[in-house]
Design a protein around this motif. Structure first.
Motif, PDB file in Angstrom:
ATOM      1  N   VAL A 212       0.842  -1.201   0.000  1.00 20.84           N
ATOM      2  CA  VAL A 212       0.000   0.000   0.000  1.00 20.84           C
ATOM      3  C   VAL A 212       0.875   1.248   0.000  1.00 20.84           C
ATOM      4  O   VAL A 212       0.621   2.209  -0.746  1.00 20.84           O
ATOM      5  CB  VAL A 212      -0.948  -0.001   1.213  1.00 20.84           C
ATOM      6  N   PHE A 213       1.928   1.262   0.819  1.00 20.73           N
ATOM      7  CA  PHE A 213       2.812   2.430   0.855  1.00 20.73           C
ATOM      8  C   PHE A 213       3.428   2.685  -0.518  1.00 20.73           C
ATOM      9  O   PHE A 213       3.522   3.833  -0.964  1.00 20.73           O
ATOM     10  CB  PHE A 213       3.912   2.238   1.897  1.00 20.73           C
ATOM     11  N   ASP A 214       3.864   1.611  -1.186  1.00 16.55           N
ATOM     12  CA  ASP A 214       4.457   1.762  -2.517  1.00 16.55           C
ATOM     13  C   ASP A 214       3.426   2.272  -3.524  1.00 16.55           C
ATOM     14  O   ASP A 214       3.721   3.153  -4.340  1.00 16.55           O
ATOM     15  CB  ASP A 214       5.035   0.425  -2.993  1.00 16.55           C
ATOM     16  N   ALA A 215       2.221   1.701  -3.461  1.00 20.34           N
ATOM     17  CA  ALA A 215       1.177   2.107  -4.400  1.00 20.34           C
ATOM     18  C   ALA A 215       0.755   3.552  -4.166  1.00 20.34           C
ATOM     19  O   ALA A 215       0.409   4.280  -5.120  1.00 20.34           O
ATOM     20  CB  ALA A 215      -0.037   1.182  -4.280  1.00 20.34           C
ATOM     21  N   MET A 216       0.787   3.989  -2.907  1.00 15.83           N
ATOM     22  CA  MET A 216       0.424   5.375  -2.607  1.00 15.83           C
ATOM     23  C   MET A 216       1.431   6.363  -3.197  1.00 15.83           C
ATOM     24  O   MET A 216       1.074   7.497  -3.531  1.00 15.83           O
ATOM     25  CB  MET A 216       0.314   5.572  -1.098  1.00 15.83           C
ATOM     26  N   GLU A 217       2.678   5.948  -3.332  1.00 20.24           N
ATOM     27  CA  GLU A 217       3.664   6.819  -3.963  1.00 20.24           C
ATOM     28  C   GLU A 217       3.269   7.104  -5.404  1.00 20.24           C
ATOM     29  O   GLU A 217       3.371   8.243  -5.882  1.00 20.24           O
ATOM     30  CB  GLU A 217       5.051   6.170  -3.910  1.00 20.24           C
ATOM     31  N   THR A 218       2.824   6.058  -6.112  1.00 14.04           N
ATOM     32  CA  THR A 218       2.385   6.243  -7.493  1.00 14.04           C
ATOM     33  C   THR A 218       1.138   7.121  -7.554  1.00 14.04           C
ATOM     34  O   THR A 218       1.032   8.026  -8.398  1.00 14.04           O
ATOM     35  CB  THR A 218       2.090   4.880  -8.140  1.00 14.04           C
TER      36      THR A 218
END
Length: 276
Positions: free
Chosen positions: A74-80
Protein backbone atom coordinates in the motif's frame (compact mmCIF):
# COMPACT_ATOMS: atom_id res chain seq x y z
CA UNK A 1 -5.91 -4.88 9.00
CA UNK A 2 -7.12 -1.29 9.50
CA UNK A 3 -5.91 1.38 7.08
CA UNK A 4 -6.71 5.06 7.53
CA UNK A 5 -5.75 8.37 5.92
CA UNK A 6 -3.63 10.79 7.92
CA UNK A 7 -5.09 14.29 8.50
CA UNK A 8 -8.10 13.55 6.34
CA UNK A 9 -10.22 16.24 8.02
CA UNK A 10 -7.64 18.92 7.23
CA UNK A 11 -7.37 17.72 3.65
CA UNK A 12 -11.15 17.62 3.21
CA UNK A 13 -11.47 21.27 4.23
CA UNK A 14 -9.25 22.29 1.32
CA UNK A 15 -11.36 20.73 -1.44
CA UNK A 16 -14.76 20.86 -2.98
CA UNK A 17 -16.74 17.83 -1.70
CA UNK A 18 -16.86 16.26 -5.17
CA UNK A 19 -13.10 16.63 -5.63
CA UNK A 20 -12.42 15.18 -2.18
CA UNK A 21 -14.76 12.28 -2.91
CA UNK A 22 -12.79 11.54 -6.08
CA UNK A 23 -9.50 11.67 -4.17
CA UNK A 24 -10.73 9.31 -1.45
CA UNK A 25 -12.19 6.96 -4.06
CA UNK A 26 -8.81 6.81 -5.83
CA UNK A 27 -7.15 6.06 -2.50
CA UNK A 28 -9.64 3.27 -1.75
CA UNK A 29 -9.23 1.73 -5.20
CA UNK A 30 -5.44 1.85 -4.92
CA UNK A 31 -5.42 0.12 -1.53
CA UNK A 32 -8.01 -2.45 -2.54
CA UNK A 33 -5.97 -3.50 -5.59
CA UNK A 34 -3.00 -4.24 -3.31
CA UNK A 35 -5.14 -6.14 -0.79
CA UNK A 36 -6.55 -8.37 -3.51
CA UNK A 37 -3.07 -8.98 -4.95
CA UNK A 38 -2.10 -10.60 -1.66
CA UNK A 39 -5.38 -12.59 -1.50
CA UNK A 40 -6.93 -10.47 1.22
CA UNK A 41 -10.45 -9.08 1.11
CA UNK A 42 -11.76 -5.57 1.75
CA UNK A 43 -14.57 -5.92 4.27
CA UNK A 44 -15.59 -2.28 4.61
CA UNK A 45 -14.78 1.19 3.39
CA UNK A 46 -15.30 3.42 6.41
CA UNK A 47 -15.14 7.00 5.14
CA UNK A 48 -11.41 7.50 4.64
CA UNK A 49 -10.56 4.15 6.26
CA UNK A 50 -10.66 0.49 5.28
CA UNK A 51 -11.09 -2.81 7.14
CA UNK A 52 -9.41 -5.79 5.47
CA UNK A 53 -9.43 -9.50 6.30
CA UNK A 54 -6.66 -12.03 5.72
CA UNK A 55 -7.50 -15.68 6.26
CA UNK A 56 -11.13 -15.29 5.19
CA UNK A 57 -12.75 -16.10 2.79
CA UNK A 58 -9.47 -17.58 1.48
CA UNK A 59 -7.06 -19.02 4.03
CA UNK A 60 -3.30 -19.45 3.64
CA UNK A 61 -0.61 -20.73 5.97
CA UNK A 62 0.97 -17.26 6.05
CA UNK A 63 -1.92 -14.80 6.22
CA UNK A 64 -0.28 -12.67 8.92
CA UNK A 65 2.75 -12.11 6.71
CA UNK A 66 0.50 -11.44 3.73
CA UNK A 67 -1.12 -8.64 5.73
CA UNK A 68 2.29 -7.12 6.53
CA UNK A 69 3.38 -7.39 2.90
CA UNK A 70 0.11 -5.73 1.91
CA UNK A 71 0.85 -2.80 4.21
CA UNK A 72 4.15 -2.11 2.47
CA UNK A 73 2.52 -2.71 -0.90
CA UNK A 74 0.00 0.00 0.00
CA UNK A 75 2.81 2.43 0.86
CA UNK A 76 4.46 1.76 -2.52
CA UNK A 77 1.18 2.11 -4.40
CA UNK A 78 0.42 5.37 -2.61
CA UNK A 79 3.66 6.82 -3.96
CA UNK A 80 2.38 6.24 -7.49
CA UNK A 81 -1.03 7.66 -6.61
CA UNK A 82 0.52 10.70 -4.93
CA UNK A 83 2.47 11.52 -8.07
CA UNK A 84 -0.87 11.81 -9.88
CA UNK A 85 -2.63 13.67 -7.08
CA UNK A 86 0.16 16.23 -6.77
CA UNK A 87 -0.21 17.08 -10.46
CA UNK A 88 -4.01 17.26 -10.41
CA UNK A 89 -4.88 18.47 -6.90
CA UNK A 90 -1.56 19.52 -5.29
CA UNK A 91 -2.19 17.12 -2.39
CA UNK A 92 -0.14 14.26 -0.98
CA UNK A 93 -1.74 11.49 1.09
CA UNK A 94 -0.28 9.35 3.86
CA UNK A 95 -1.77 6.32 5.59
CA UNK A 96 -1.53 4.54 8.93
CA UNK A 97 -1.99 0.77 9.22
CA UNK A 98 -2.65 -1.50 12.22
CA UNK A 99 -2.69 -5.32 12.17
CA UNK A 100 -3.80 -7.87 14.75
CA UNK A 101 -4.30 -11.63 14.61
CA UNK A 102 -7.02 -13.39 16.55
CA UNK A 103 -10.24 -15.36 16.57
CA UNK A 104 -13.30 -13.71 15.04
CA UNK A 105 -16.81 -14.78 14.07
CA UNK A 106 -17.94 -14.14 10.51
CA UNK A 107 -21.60 -13.82 9.57
CA UNK A 108 -24.50 -11.56 8.71
CA UNK A 109 -25.14 -8.80 11.22
CA UNK A 110 -28.46 -8.02 12.86
CA UNK A 111 -28.59 -4.56 11.24
CA UNK A 112 -29.80 -6.08 7.99
CA UNK A 113 -26.46 -5.93 6.19
CA UNK A 114 -26.17 -8.90 3.86
CA UNK A 115 -22.38 -8.83 3.68
CA UNK A 116 -20.59 -11.20 6.04
CA UNK A 117 -18.79 -9.16 8.68
CA UNK A 118 -16.41 -10.09 11.45
CA UNK A 119 -16.87 -9.56 15.16
CA UNK A 120 -14.18 -10.11 17.73
CA UNK A 121 -11.52 -8.38 19.78
CA UNK A 122 -8.96 -8.59 16.97
CA UNK A 123 -10.83 -5.85 15.10
CA UNK A 124 -10.80 -3.56 18.14
CA UNK A 125 -7.09 -4.08 18.68
CA UNK A 126 -6.22 -3.51 15.01
CA UNK A 127 -8.21 -0.27 14.98
CA UNK A 128 -6.34 1.06 18.01
CA UNK A 129 -2.97 -0.04 16.65
CA UNK A 130 -3.70 1.87 13.47
CA UNK A 131 -4.13 5.03 15.58
CA UNK A 132 -0.68 4.43 17.09
CA UNK A 133 1.09 4.02 13.75
CA UNK A 134 3.19 6.88 12.36
CA UNK A 135 2.34 8.32 8.93
CA UNK A 136 3.15 5.72 6.27
CA UNK A 137 3.87 3.26 9.06
CA UNK A 138 2.47 -0.09 10.20
CA UNK A 139 2.09 -1.30 13.79
CA UNK A 140 1.32 -4.91 14.72
CA UNK A 141 0.31 -6.73 17.88
CA UNK A 142 2.36 -9.35 19.67
CA UNK A 143 0.05 -12.06 18.31
CA UNK A 144 0.89 -11.05 14.75
CA UNK A 145 4.55 -10.54 15.60
CA UNK A 146 4.88 -14.14 16.81
CA UNK A 147 3.85 -15.30 13.31
CA UNK A 148 6.05 -12.95 11.27
CA UNK A 149 9.09 -12.14 13.43
CA UNK A 150 11.57 -13.98 11.18
CA UNK A 151 10.33 -12.14 8.10
CA UNK A 152 10.58 -8.55 9.31
CA UNK A 153 12.89 -5.93 10.75
CA UNK A 154 11.07 -4.22 13.59
CA UNK A 155 11.09 -1.78 16.47
CA UNK A 156 9.82 -3.05 19.82
CA UNK A 157 7.39 -0.46 21.21
CA UNK A 158 6.84 -2.38 24.44
CA UNK A 159 3.61 -3.25 26.23
CA UNK A 160 0.95 -0.62 25.61
CA UNK A 161 -2.39 -0.01 27.29
CA UNK A 162 -4.76 0.59 24.39
CA UNK A 163 -7.73 2.90 24.78
CA UNK A 164 -10.79 1.22 26.34
CA UNK A 165 -9.03 -2.16 26.37
CA UNK A 166 -8.77 -4.03 29.65
CA UNK A 167 -5.69 -6.04 28.68
CA UNK A 168 -2.40 -4.44 27.63
CA UNK A 169 -0.91 -5.47 24.28
CA UNK A 170 2.71 -5.87 23.22
CA UNK A 171 3.21 -3.65 20.17
CA UNK A 172 5.80 -3.59 17.40
CA UNK A 173 6.43 -1.24 14.50
CA UNK A 174 7.42 -3.03 11.31
CA UNK A 175 10.40 -1.27 9.72
CA UNK A 176 11.00 -3.43 6.64
CA UNK A 177 11.25 -6.96 5.31
CA UNK A 178 14.11 -9.07 6.64
CA UNK A 179 14.66 -10.61 3.21
CA UNK A 180 13.53 -14.08 4.29
CA UNK A 181 10.65 -15.43 2.20
CA UNK A 182 10.73 -19.16 2.93
CA UNK A 183 9.59 -20.74 6.19
CA UNK A 184 12.57 -23.15 6.15
CA UNK A 185 14.96 -20.20 5.96
CA UNK A 186 13.05 -18.66 8.84
CA UNK A 187 13.58 -21.84 10.87
CA UNK A 188 17.36 -21.77 10.47
CA UNK A 189 17.86 -19.92 13.72
CA UNK A 190 15.91 -22.57 15.63
CA UNK A 191 17.08 -25.56 13.60
CA UNK A 192 14.99 -28.01 11.60
CA UNK A 193 14.10 -31.60 12.35
CA UNK A 194 15.83 -34.41 10.41
CA UNK A 195 14.37 -35.39 7.03
CA UNK A 196 12.78 -38.82 7.52
CA UNK A 197 11.55 -41.28 4.88
CA UNK A 198 12.78 -39.38 1.83
CA UNK A 199 16.01 -41.27 1.17
CA UNK A 200 14.82 -42.77 -2.12
CA UNK A 201 13.64 -39.46 -3.50
CA UNK A 202 16.83 -37.71 -2.39
CA UNK A 203 18.90 -40.49 -3.98
CA UNK A 204 17.05 -40.04 -7.28
CA UNK A 205 17.74 -36.31 -7.27
CA UNK A 206 21.42 -36.83 -6.45
CA UNK A 207 21.72 -39.32 -9.32
CA UNK A 208 20.22 -36.73 -11.66
CA UNK A 209 22.72 -34.19 -10.38
CA UNK A 210 25.61 -36.58 -11.08
CA UNK A 211 24.42 -36.86 -14.69
CA UNK A 212 24.22 -33.08 -14.88
CA UNK A 213 27.78 -32.76 -13.58
CA UNK A 214 28.83 -35.22 -16.29
CA UNK A 215 27.38 -32.93 -18.96
CA UNK A 216 23.90 -34.42 -19.43
CA UNK A 217 21.18 -31.82 -18.91
CA UNK A 218 18.53 -33.04 -16.46
CA UNK A 219 15.24 -31.75 -15.10
CA UNK A 220 13.19 -32.94 -12.12
CA UNK A 221 9.58 -32.01 -11.42
CA UNK A 222 8.53 -32.40 -7.78
CA UNK A 223 4.82 -32.21 -6.94
CA UNK A 224 2.69 -33.06 -3.93
CA UNK A 225 0.15 -31.82 -1.43
CA UNK A 226 0.99 -28.70 0.60
CA UNK A 227 3.15 -29.55 3.60
CA UNK A 228 4.32 -32.92 2.29
CA UNK A 229 7.95 -31.78 2.23
CA UNK A 230 8.74 -30.63 -1.32
CA UNK A 231 10.72 -27.57 -0.27
CA UNK A 232 12.55 -29.53 2.44
CA UNK A 233 13.57 -32.20 -0.10
CA UNK A 234 15.06 -29.56 -2.40
CA UNK A 235 16.76 -27.92 0.56
CA UNK A 236 18.51 -31.17 1.50
CA UNK A 237 19.53 -31.71 -2.12
CA UNK A 238 21.24 -28.31 -2.12
CA UNK A 239 23.14 -29.25 1.03
CA UNK A 240 24.66 -32.16 -0.90
CA UNK A 241 25.51 -30.07 -3.97
CA UNK A 242 28.27 -27.49 -4.10
CA UNK A 243 28.14 -24.27 -6.14
CA UNK A 244 24.42 -24.52 -6.79
CA UNK A 245 22.26 -21.50 -7.60
CA UNK A 246 18.63 -21.28 -6.55
CA UNK A 247 15.91 -19.27 -8.31
CA UNK A 248 12.74 -19.14 -6.26
CA UNK A 249 9.25 -17.94 -7.12
CA UNK A 250 7.20 -16.05 -4.55
CA UNK A 251 3.44 -16.30 -3.94
CA UNK A 252 3.47 -12.57 -3.16
CA UNK A 253 5.00 -11.50 -6.48
CA UNK A 254 3.09 -13.59 -8.99
CA UNK A 255 2.39 -10.44 -11.05
CA UNK A 256 6.11 -10.33 -12.00
CA UNK A 257 7.06 -13.06 -14.49
CA UNK A 258 10.77 -12.37 -14.00
CA UNK A 259 10.67 -12.10 -10.22
CA UNK A 260 12.93 -15.18 -9.57
CA UNK A 261 15.66 -13.71 -11.78
CA UNK A 262 15.25 -10.15 -10.50
CA UNK A 263 15.35 -11.17 -6.82
CA UNK A 264 18.40 -13.38 -7.40
CA UNK A 265 20.28 -10.54 -9.09
CA UNK A 266 19.31 -8.17 -6.28
CA UNK A 267 20.80 -10.54 -3.70
CA UNK A 268 23.97 -11.19 -5.74
CA UNK A 269 24.59 -7.49 -6.38
CA UNK A 270 23.62 -6.36 -2.88
CA UNK A 271 20.87 -4.02 -4.04
CA UNK A 272 18.82 -4.62 -0.89
CA UNK A 273 21.72 -3.57 1.31
CA UNK A 274 22.27 -0.41 -0.75
CA UNK A 275 18.59 0.48 -0.44
CA UNK A 276 18.68 -0.06 3.34
Amino acid sequence: MFCDLVDSTRHAEQFDPEDWREIVSNYHDTCEAVVRRFDGSVAERLGDGMVCYFGWPVAHENDAYRAVRTAFGVFDAMETLNAQLERRHTVRLQVRIGIDTGTVVIGEMSDGQKEDRATGNALNIAARLQNMAPPDGVVISGATFDLVRAYIKYEDLGVQQLRNMAKAVHVYRVVSDSGIVDRLDAADGRGVTPLIGRGDQLGTLLALWDRTAAGQSQMAFISGEPGIGKSRLVRDLRHHVSNSIEFRCSPYDSQSALFPVISRLQRLLGFDELLD
